[in-house]
Structure formats: C-alpha cells, structure tokens
Scaffold this motif. Sequence first.
Motif, PDB file in Angstrom:
ATOM      1  N   TYR A 112       0.613   5.433   0.800  1.00 36.99           N
ATOM      2  CA  TYR A 112      -0.179   6.493   1.431  1.00 36.99           C
ATOM      3  C   TYR A 112       0.275   7.838   0.836  1.00 36.99           C
TER       4      TYR A 112
ATOM      5  N   ARG B 266      -4.887  -0.366   7.422  1.00 38.35           N
ATOM      6  CA  ARG B 266      -5.411  -1.360   6.488  1.00 38.35           C
ATOM      7  C   ARG B 266      -6.120  -0.734   5.292  1.00 38.35           C
ATOM      8  N   SER B 267      -6.779   0.428   5.509  1.00 33.21           N
ATOM      9  CA  SER B 267      -7.530   1.042   4.404  1.00 33.21           C
ATOM     10  C   SER B 267      -6.761   2.141   3.698  1.00 33.21           C
ATOM     11  N   GLY B 268      -5.729   2.717   4.343  1.00 32.60           N
ATOM     12  CA  GLY B 268      -4.988   3.806   3.736  1.00 32.60           C
ATOM     13  C   GLY B 268      -5.711   5.136   3.798  1.00 32.60           C
ATOM     14  N   ARG B 269      -6.742   5.246   4.604  1.00 33.20           N
ATOM     15  CA  ARG B 269      -7.538   6.472   4.710  1.00 33.20           C
ATOM     16  C   ARG B 269      -6.913   7.409   5.718  1.00 33.20           C
ATOM     17  N   CYS B 270      -6.874   8.710   5.362  1.00 35.96           N
ATOM     18  CA  CYS B 270      -6.360   9.732   6.266  1.00 35.96           C
ATOM     19  C   CYS B 270      -7.494  10.137   7.202  1.00 35.96           C
TER      20      CYS B 270
ATOM     21  N   MET C 279       0.854  -1.198   0.000  1.00 35.69           N
ATOM     22  CA  MET C 279       0.000   0.000   0.000  1.00 35.69           C
ATOM     23  C   MET C 279       0.879   1.233   0.000  1.00 35.69           C
TER      24      MET C 279
ATOM     25  N   TRP D 252      -3.261   8.060   9.791  1.00 37.95           N
ATOM     26  CA  TRP D 252      -3.740   7.155   8.745  1.00 37.95           C
ATOM     27  C   TRP D 252      -4.264   5.875   9.386  1.00 37.95           C
ATOM     28  N   GLU D 253      -5.262   5.299   8.702  1.00 36.23           N
ATOM     29  CA  GLU D 253      -5.707   3.942   9.045  1.00 36.23           C
ATOM     30  C   GLU D 253      -4.884   2.972   8.221  1.00 36.23           C
TER      31      GLU D 253
ATOM     32  N   GLN E  96      -3.031  -0.310  14.492  1.00 38.01           N
ATOM     33  CA  GLN E  96      -4.196   0.059  13.677  1.00 38.01           C
ATOM     34  C   GLN E  96      -4.017   1.410  13.015  1.00 38.01           C
ATOM     35  N   TRP E  97      -3.231   2.278  13.640  1.00 40.04           N
ATOM     36  CA  TRP E  97      -3.104   3.640  13.150  1.00 40.04           C
ATOM     37  C   TRP E  97      -1.641   3.949  12.862  1.00 40.04           C
TER      38      TRP E  97
END
Length: 740
Positions: free
Chosen positions: A396, A430-434, A394, A427-428, A413-414
């Motif tokens: 980011y 596993r999902s790559g979400r900010c 992944m 960032w998360e 997790q973060w």
Amino acid sequence: FNCSGMKRPAGKQVAEPEPAWPPVEELELLAGQELLLSSDDEDQSAAVPSSEEGDEEEAGEDLELRLATHELLHATEDAEREQELARARDGNDEDDEEDRPTDPGSDSSEDERENRNTVGEVPLVWYQHEDHIGYDKDGKAIKKSGRKDRLDQLLDRNDSKTAMRTIYDEYNDEEITLSKEELRMIMAIRKGHFPHVEVNPFEPYSDWFTRDVEKVPFNDAPIPKRRFIPSKHEEKKIVKLVRAIRKGWLKTREQKEQAQAPPVYLLWGEDGQAGDDTTKTATGLSYIPPAKPRLPGHAESYNPPAEYLPTEEEIAGYQLLDPEDRPTFIPTAHNSLREVPMYSRFIKEVFERCLDLYLCPRVRKKRLFINPQELVPKLPKPTDLQPFPTHLAMRYTGHAGKVRSVAPDPSGQWLLSGADDGCVKLWEVRSGRCVHTWQLGSPVYCVAWCPAQGCRLISATSGNTVVMMPSKVGSVEEQAAQEQAVAKALEAAGTGGLSGPEGALPAEGQLVSWAPQPGGGLCVTHRFPVRHLAWHARGDYWSSMAPTGNTQAVLVHQLSRGSSQNPFRKNRGRVSRVLFHPTKPFFFVAAQNHVFVYNLTKQAMSKKLVGGSGATTCLAVHPSGDHVLVGAEDKRLAWYDLDLSDKPYKALRYHSTAVRGAAFHRTYPLFASCADDGTAQVFHGMVYSDLMTNPLLVPLKVLRGHQVIDHAGVLDCAFHPTQPWLFTAGADSTLCLFCN
C-alpha cells in the motif's frame, strides 16, 4: 517246636533245614578238648589209685563234657538256621538299599531321624478330617499320602523284599524301611541284650536335682501387670532384626545360597573400576587411582634401532640448550644388557613422582560425551505449524512520510494507517485502494479502531490532540450510530464542564478539553504531546499516553460520558505504552525498564514485570490475558507468563536492532515482532490450557519487504483479525500485507 526250642510261625510252612555241622576248626577244637580231657583222665587214673569213688567221679565228668558238647552243637545249628531265615527275608544283599548312617554311641532314634511334622504333642485325631497332618519347619502344610488297603499291603509283602522290615510312621505320615543294623538292635533288645557293644551300662550318674530340702517361702502376691503387656525389650529386638533384614545384615536362607555363588569380576576393567569394592576407600571416600607413568618404548631399549639413536651433532646441540629444554633421556646402544649402566636420574625421578602423588591434589574428572545435536531443543518443523504469513502479497503506497501505525478494523475489510505527513488513510484490504484520507496537520503516531459493535469510530493521535472521527464506511445504521456516539460524547463533555474551543489548551484545573472536529467528529486536547492510545475491549473507555506529561502522562477517558480522569498521582518512570486487559479489570503501564500491572477494581498495583537493560518500546497482551510480549531497545523480545513469574519466561533475540512493534493474533497461535533492521519475525506461540505445560515458542519466518531509512525500518505491525495475514508499516512510506 523245632529241635532248638523255637516255635514255628503259624500259617507258614518252613522247610526244615538239614543238620548243619560245625566248621572244621570247631571240630578240631572239640577233638583237641576230648584228647586233653582223656589224657588228664589217664594221668589222674595213673596218679590216683583206682576205686569205686574214682570211677563214679570219672563217669560224672564224662557226662558233663558230653552235655556241653551237645549244647554247643545245637547252638551252632540254631545260629545257622537264623542266618538262613534272615537271608530268606531280606533277599539278596546287593538289592538292598544302602544302610543309613547311625550313631553307634547313641540308642535314641531322635538323634538319627528328624521329625518332619512340627505340630508337637497334638492329637492326630484333630487332623482326621483335614487334607494334611501338620506343618513342616518352613510352615508348609504336609499333605496326607494315600494309604494302601490290606490287600495291597499283603501283595507288597509277598512281592517286595523290603516289606517285612517296613513300618508306618503315623506322626510323620511316611513309611520307614529299617536297616539291617536297626533290625539287629531290635532283636537284641527283644532278647534282653544290650542294643550294641558300645553301650556302657555303668555311665556316671549325674545328680540333676539336689537332695537338700530348700526352705522357699510361698508368695501370694498378685501376678504383675507387666506379664500381660508386650515386652519393650522384645519389641526393640524385633525392630533391630527387621532393620537388619531390610539393610541386608541378616540374610535369609535363599540369600545365603545366592551369596555362596562364585563372584563375577570385570575381566577387562581398568584399575580402580573392576568392582564397587575398589571404588571406595576405607573412609568411604571415592578412590582415585594415581596417574600411570609412561611405558618405555623402543628408544628406551638397551640396543634400540638405528633410527632412534641421535647423531653427534644432535647430542652437541642438546648441550647448547637450556637445562629445562634438554631431553631427560638420550637413547644409547649397548652390545649386551650387562653393559647397561645404572640410570643416573632414577632416584630423583622416583622421589619427584612420590612428591607429585603426595602433594598434588587429584580430582576425578568425568568425561561427558555429548552430541551437539542433542543440545538443540527439539522443535516441530515450521511446515507442520501452518498457516502463517510467508510471502508479500500487497503493498500500500500513498503516504509521504514514515508510516508510524497501522490498525485493521474488527471485520478485517478495512485498514487504517497514520504517518509523519499528518495524514490518516483508510484502505480497502483486498484491493489496496485508498478509500478516505484525513489531514490532521501534525505527525500521526498512533491510530486505532473503536472496538464497540456497530460503532466504527477511528481514533488517532496528532500533536496534543486525540481525534475521533466517523469512518464513513459500513451501513447507514452504522454511520448513524457513529455520529450519534460523537454527539453524545460532546454533549456529556459540555455538561461536565470539559468542553472548549477547537485546538485550545485545557483551562486551568482541567485535564483535557473536549471540542468538535471540523468535518465531523471530536478532538480531545491534552496539555502534552500524545504518542499512544489504547481502547478497552467494550469500546467505552480509552486511555491516552503522553511521555512528557509527568503526573498527567496517563489519562483514562470515557466516551459515553465525555469525562477524563488521572488514575495516578505520580508515574514510576517515563511511560512508553499503556494497554487494557482483554477480559479482566487490569491496566498495563510500560515504563523504561518495568511493566506495571494495576488492578482497577482494588486501585492497587498487582504485579511488576522486570525488564531488561533497554527502554521498553512496545507492548502486546495475549487474547487470554495471561501472557505479555514486551519489546525493548536492547534487541530483545521478552515473553512473560503472568502466572509463572515476574521475570521473562523466554527472551527472543532474533533482531539486530531495536524492536519497534509486537502483536498477537486473535485466533491463530501466532505472534510477530518488527524492528529497525527492516524485518518482521513471525513466531508460533501455542498456549496450552494445562497449567503444567509451558508455552511452545517456535520461530517460523523472517519477512522482508521494507527499506531502512534514517536507521528506521519497520515501525509497527498488526495481524488480520480472521486470516493468518500480517500488516507492517515501514519508514519507507509504505504498508505491506504478508499472506500465507
């Protein structure tokens, strides 16, 4: 009694042999004697007138002659009878065993036969209840042999031809069969004769004892003590004998027999290598054989083949060359060996060779045949050391500048990151979400999580301040604990006189100023730009590092009390990194070329790690606390064993540019490094509990996922707390996650 006067043995009937007449030679001798006697008588009778006295004398002489003849005949018959009895006892001469060699000049049996038993003059009654009768000269027990009873002895006497002359030696427990010579000697002794003809009855007398009376005074002195003390002289002699036996100077009987074996030589060995004796000189030095001259070939023949003969043009060309370049020998053909002249350079070449052997030193060079593959250390295969990160999973994106730091939270997790754009992003994984972004206004050089349980505070360095904010993630209780910790720290700082307005520099006499942060949190303002911070494992103490701070370069803060202190009066060089020991009260301070380890309990320096030529750029401590990774600008990543030495145990040179980051995994035997060449290197680092076993370091994988911008590549790296994953922060404004 027989006619010869000998008594017959009782209980045994012996056939009376017929009268044996003397041999023909003896009868002729006797007849001659009678004729001589008769002729003498006739002469005497002729010479002497006959009378009665003469008749009486002749009758007496005739009677004596007849008696002598009769005795001679009887003696001859007795001799023949004894010979026949001896043959009857001994049997056939061909069946007898060979006679033992005897010494004709000696009548002592001790010279002929050696005693097997060595117990000496000991009564044999002492051994009657034992299974042996004594010991031989080698110290071995002589076992008793089973004696035959009287019946077996009688049967053997009748059956065996040698039983009549076999006697039993009780001292040596063996049966001895007498030879014919010994029987003759015994018979001669019984008759009162000499044992054999070599006996000299008139041996010269040796007066062993003097006849003079010696006047010796009696000595009644007490026996000296030295007779009861072991002799030192004998002790020294025994020590010498023992030393001689150990060193092989004095050999035993078995060793002498082995030494008499024919020696074995190396048949095909070279000169000087045929045996151990030729490899050493008389002085004990190693023998070096002289170099062998080159053997003559076909060109040196008196009539070499045509292809070896030079042409006239070649011979003329030799004359044009320099004397040093001319060949020393030119092949020449001759019809016969007689036409070969003397070699003109013979004496000179022999003299030069003698000079070479005398003046030139010769050194033995041992040729080592080494397989290049054996020089390569035998390391396990990377496939056997899984799991470790191998692929980019992944990426980011979201930062607008170089990402300087990356830090995953203890749960994994973060992910927290800071960049030159002044933003701190959450960032998360596993999902790559900010999830959240904090704008601090100045470049962020370092981000970190508070390791205290239930308190997910985030910390970041921006300019002269260190900002601590709630992460706004987790349960409601965790968020409340974060806000409570910040409020408690601000309250304690105000009580201690360290509080100040937001963004203002510390007042005179203060190290830092604690102030609330807009939007929640607090900021700790320093006098100098802060580049790095490190948390203690318990989550209460943390340290800040300002390279340009001179005496205030390293400060230690306590969150619960809102206090700050300067542990060092002066720093040993420009400080680049600080770290706390994971379990012990030790504090690591990395300077330009050294790493100082301080004992916080004793408040003294414990160890000084010697670095390389480049300036230190990163620092990482193993979870056990006994091993340290130090990266420098000289492209080297050094592994230090604190229990072994203050010098690197292993220097890893796998990067082509300066090393920027290093990290250990908490649970897996992995560590990684990143550099400005845009790569991240993953290694297997197994640390054993056995102190005698060195750590096993194996390079595993080269990870590539970032671009090099302005000579900057990967600036930081960190492992996932529970998974074999690696996070990297690059100068291309991205973060990468590498998974297995």
